[in-house]
Design a protein around this motif. Structure first.
Motif, PDB file in Angstrom:
ATOM      1  N   LEU A   5       0.830  -1.205   0.000  1.00  0.00           N
ATOM      2  CA  LEU A   5       0.000   0.000   0.000  1.00  0.00           C
ATOM      3  C   LEU A   5       0.863   1.253   0.000  1.00  0.00           C
ATOM      4  CD1 LEU A   5      -2.249  -2.037   0.680  1.00  0.00           C
ATOM      5  CD2 LEU A   5      -3.166  -0.356   2.290  1.00  0.00           C
ATOM      6  N   HIS A   7       0.313   5.125   1.135  1.00  0.00           N
ATOM      7  CA  HIS A   7      -0.587   6.028   1.866  1.00  0.00           C
ATOM      8  C   HIS A   7      -0.384   7.488   1.495  1.00  0.00           C
ATOM      9  CE1 HIS A   7      -1.063   2.429   4.384  1.00  0.00           C
ATOM     10  NE2 HIS A   7      -2.214   2.966   4.766  1.00  0.00           N
ATOM     11  N   PRO A  52      -1.913   9.484  -7.055  1.00  0.00           N
ATOM     12  CA  PRO A  52      -2.785   8.833  -8.034  1.00  0.00           C
ATOM     13  C   PRO A  52      -3.437   9.821  -8.983  1.00  0.00           C
ATOM     14  CG  PRO A  52      -3.831   8.902  -5.894  1.00  0.00           C
ATOM     15  CD  PRO A  52      -2.435   9.380  -5.684  1.00  0.00           C
ATOM     16  N   ALA A  57      -7.954   8.810  -3.631  1.00  0.00           N
ATOM     17  CA  ALA A  57      -7.708   7.397  -3.909  1.00  0.00           C
ATOM     18  C   ALA A  57      -6.745   6.746  -2.925  1.00  0.00           C
ATOM     19  CB  ALA A  57      -7.165   7.240  -5.330  1.00  0.00           C
ATOM     20  N   LEU A  58      -6.150   7.541  -2.042  1.00  0.00           N
ATOM     21  CA  LEU A  58      -5.191   6.983  -1.092  1.00  0.00           C
ATOM     22  C   LEU A  58      -5.902   6.468   0.158  1.00  0.00           C
ATOM     23  CD1 LEU A  58      -2.381   9.686  -1.354  1.00  0.00           C
ATOM     24  CD2 LEU A  58      -2.375   7.383  -2.343  1.00  0.00           C
ATOM     25  N   MET A  60      -3.607   3.406  -1.707  1.00  0.00           N
ATOM     26  CA  MET A  60      -3.859   2.686  -2.948  1.00  0.00           C
ATOM     27  C   MET A  60      -2.827   1.591  -3.153  1.00  0.00           C
ATOM     28  SD  MET A  60      -2.446   5.263  -5.954  1.00  0.00           S
ATOM     29  CE  MET A  60      -2.731   4.040  -7.238  1.00  0.00           C
ATOM     30  N   GLY A  94      -5.654   4.332  -9.270  1.00  0.00           N
ATOM     31  CA  GLY A  94      -6.376   5.030  -8.210  1.00  0.00           C
ATOM     32  C   GLY A  94      -7.846   4.677  -8.155  1.00  0.00           C
ATOM     33  N   PRO A  97      -8.025  -1.088  -7.436  1.00  0.00           N
ATOM     34  CA  PRO A  97      -6.758  -1.560  -6.874  1.00  0.00           C
ATOM     35  C   PRO A  97      -5.844  -2.141  -7.949  1.00  0.00           C
ATOM     36  CG  PRO A  97      -8.621  -2.329  -5.557  1.00  0.00           C
ATOM     37  CD  PRO A  97      -9.192  -1.722  -6.811  1.00  0.00           C
TER      38      PRO A  97
END
Length: 334
Positions: A5, A7, A52, A57-58, A60, A94, A97
């Protein structure tokens, strides 16, 4: 499942391993794919650096390229069964996944059968670069038999595939390289002329190769200042296609005076803009390339692999520019 991930935007260190729930099927036409490998592309390092494409979108999961085995299917799936091996370019921008994970869910429309002759690592390395090179040379530049084409960065991910696609169209191929190892690599792919650009001006090299005519087509995989300099290597009324954005310093005057046709290639556009027909065209590209791989007409080179947990190291290597071919993440065995 394990997933990498992001962040917040930043350096490679922002890519961290987490345990998150395995995704589940939400629509009748979806596949649950156990990923075996994911390709790492320069675009992923740029998304990591700047964030993204889509707002909010975070956190992601990065990664457009994936290859794996179908583990479950929705009731409306018509073309795939549990156990099928597939590869694809989907997600990681984004909105959906990406593939730096052990599992993903994807609509059956966006996958293609994995070439049987390729490992999962090789298959995961292929989709984005195949689509980008195909669209640039075949769709934008309309490359034809007997034409002369300059491909920048022929030992890179897009470049080494572009050389092969050009040779399949029976074009004459010139490429730029920076080391002896890369020269040997592109020669084995069938390139007709390699220019060692740290010591030889590539425009002069192209003119010498073409008898001062210039190439019919140039494919820029590098960006400025190479893009502007390449205009002078293309013959009048020729084509140039670039993967990168122009800058305020781009030399449009030379392009105009030579009456060049300039094309842009961003293979992510269909996914970013929801262009269904264009996405279907990209899947057909992968389907055709599957046949070419299995017929021995195409090859993909994986320069180095990393375990999924070392995604940050994979990004560092891609950003170094020292890779021949592609970098791939391998998923944990299980």
């Amino acid at each position: 499942m394990e997933a990498i991930l992001m962040h917040q935007p930043g350096g490679p260190e922002v890519l961290r391993s987490h345990t998150i729930p395995t995704p589940t099927l939400q629509r009748d036409t979806e596949l649950l794919v156990r990923l075996r490998a994911a390709g790492v592309n320069p675009v992923h390092t740029k998304i990591r650096q700047r964030g993204p494409y889509h707002a909010n979108a975070l956190p992601m999961i990065l990664g457009c390229d994936g290859a794996g085995m179908v583990e479950a299917i929705g009731p409306g799936v018509r073309h795939y069964s549990v156990g099928d091996e597939v590869y694809f370019c989907h997600g990681g921008l984004g909105a959906a996944p990406g593939n730096y994970a052990e599992y993903t869910v994807i609509d059956e429309r966006w996958v293609a059968p994995k070439p049987t002759c390729l490992s999962f690592e090789q298959a995961a390395a292929a989709p984005l670069v195949l689509i980008a090179a195909w669209e640039a040379l075949y769709d934008r530049a309309r490359l034809g038999m007997g034409q002369r084409v300059l491909i920048h960065g022929g030992a890179g991910g897009v470049g080494h595939v572009a050389i092969q696609l050009a040779k399949l169209r029976e074009a004459h191929v010139c490429t730029t390289i920076s080391t002896e190892d890369k020269a040997n690599f592109v020669t084995a792919l069938g390139v007709d002329h390699a220019i060692y650009y740290p010591r030889i001006d590539f425009v002069a090299g192209v003119m010498n190769w073409t008898g001062d005519q210039g190439v019919d087509v140039a494919f820029d995989t590098v960006g400025e200042p190479v893009l502007s300099r390449t205009f002078a290597a293309v013959k009048p009324y020729g084509d140039i296609v670039t993967l990168l954005s122009p800058t305020p310093d781009t030399d449009w005057k030379t392009a105009r005076t030579r009456n060049l046709r300039v094309g842009y290639e961003l293979m992510l556009t269909p996914a970013l803009q929801g262009l269904t027909q264009a996405q279907q065209h990209q899947v057909r590209i992968l389907q055709e390339c599957t046949r070419w791989f299995d017929a021995g007409k195409l090859h993909i080179h994986v320069g180095q692999t990393f375990p999924l947990s070392q995604a940050a190291e994979a990004h560092r290597l891609v950003e170094s520019g020292q890779v021949i071919g592609k970098v791939v993440l391998q998923m944990p065995a299980g």
